[in-house]
Enzyme design. Structure first.
Site, PDB file in Angstrom:
ATOM      1  CG  ASP A 165      50.563  22.067 -22.061  1.00  0.00           C
ATOM      2  OD1 ASP A 165      51.058  21.860 -20.946  1.00  0.00           O
ATOM      3  OD2 ASP A 165      49.743  21.368 -22.442  1.00  0.00           O
ATOM      4  CG  ASP A 218      46.052  18.653 -20.632  1.00  0.00           C
ATOM      5  OD1 ASP A 218      46.703  19.817 -21.025  1.00  0.00           O
ATOM      6  OD2 ASP A 218      46.863  17.882 -20.070  1.00  0.00           O
TER       7      ASP A 218
END
Length: 318
Positions: A165, A218
């Site tokens: 990420d 997420d």
């Protein structure tokens, strides 16, 4: 929406694991373990356990997929194919969730078929509602099917997701002169409002309009850890306060809150949510496990020791 999604997915995952354990206990009363199939945490054909190798491979596969999306999203035909594939997966996830939910109260629901006309208005003002519903059911279904067997695999998987990420949000700017993750998420080159693989909600009180978005990753990656914590609590027969699930959920919520604060401090520029969520959730789990003396079991086995029913019966007879 993210917290509620993880909550539903975790309870479904823990309930399925509990039912599998009950079925195993019933079978063990009438036969020896050698004559029975392996009913471990991944014994069910509908459940897939992640291992360390697949956790590492995630970074490679996900990075390749992200580059493909980045390069081809500018083409209208590719984006339309992406939306169609998302709709197919979303409808499958919605069907799975509805059948599992309704079958508990209406036993004959799974045997009936109903044709319902569905019209999709993705570009309308309310199109985000349908996208979020499909996305939430997909995530819940994945959380029920995919499991981390122990904290070791969970740490490797979340660590890889953490690096992935951050790299594709921040470091990718040096290679592509723009953030690949943000471009793909917002659909900057597609002419659309954003990729279908995310949850979105309109900024109702923002004069500039737009949407607040949160990627599936997420929710999924921390959700796998939270679901693991609830399964462990149920098998260990821990209370809500003495277990790990409650604190993992609180940690996830705080991580989301800190992400939102950081996003506002950065003047709305894209930010990797896992940068804040994973240290909160995984860090809380590791610290509590060490403090309570459960870290070794959590790290290796992932579930407490259970005495087989036929062993308990033999001890009672003696």
């Amino acid at each position: 929406m993210a917290v509620g999604t993880i909550l539903c997915g975790s309870y479904w995952s823990a309930w399925s694991a509990k039912e599998t354990a009950i079925e195993q206990d019933k079978l063990l009363k009438d036969a020896s373990e050698e004559e029975l199939p392996n009913f471990g945490t991944g014994g069910s054909s509908t459940v897939m356990d992640i291992n360390v190798i697949s956790a590492f491979l995630f970074v490679v596969v996900a990075s390749c997929a992200l580059i493909v999306l980045y390069k081809l999203m500018r083409f209208t035909w590719f984006f339309e194919i992406l939306v169609v594939l998302f709709c197919i997966g979303g409808v499958e996830g919605l069907q799975t969730c509805l059948v599992a939910l309704l079958a508990r109260w209406f036993k004959r629901t799974g045997e009936s078929f109903i044709k319902v006309p569905i019209f999709v208005y993705r570009n309308s003002s309310f199109g985000w509602i349908g996208q979020d519903i499909l996305g939430i059911t997909v995530i819940i279904t994945v959380l029920q099917i995919v499991r981390i067997p122990n904290l070791k695999v969970g740490t490797v998987l979340l660590g890889c997701a953490f690096i992935y990420d951050i790299f594709w949000v921040f470091a990718s700017k040096r290679l592509f002169h723009e953030s690949v993750m943000i471009v793909v998420a917002r659909g900057d080159k597609s002419g659309e409002d954003g990729s279908p693989m995310l949850l979105m909600i309109p900024r109702l009180f923002d004069p500039w309009g737009g949407y607040s978005i949160l990627g599936f990753g997420d929710i999924l990656f921390p959700g796998l850890l939270v679901a693991f914590s609830l399964r462990y609590d149920w098998f260990a027969k821990k209370t809500l306060r003495a277990g790990y699930f409650l604190w993992a959920m609180i940690a996830y919520g705080l991580g989301l809150l800190i992400t939102d604060v950081a996003l506002n401090l950065m003047d709305g520029h894209g930010h990797p949510a896992l940068l804040y969520i994973l240290p909160f959730t995984l860090g809380t789990f590791l610290m509590l496990g060490r403090k309570r003396g459960d870290l070794k079991i959590l790290w290796t086995k992932g579930e407490p020791e259970r005495v087989c029913p036929h062993v308990r019966l033999e001890s009672m007879e003696e």
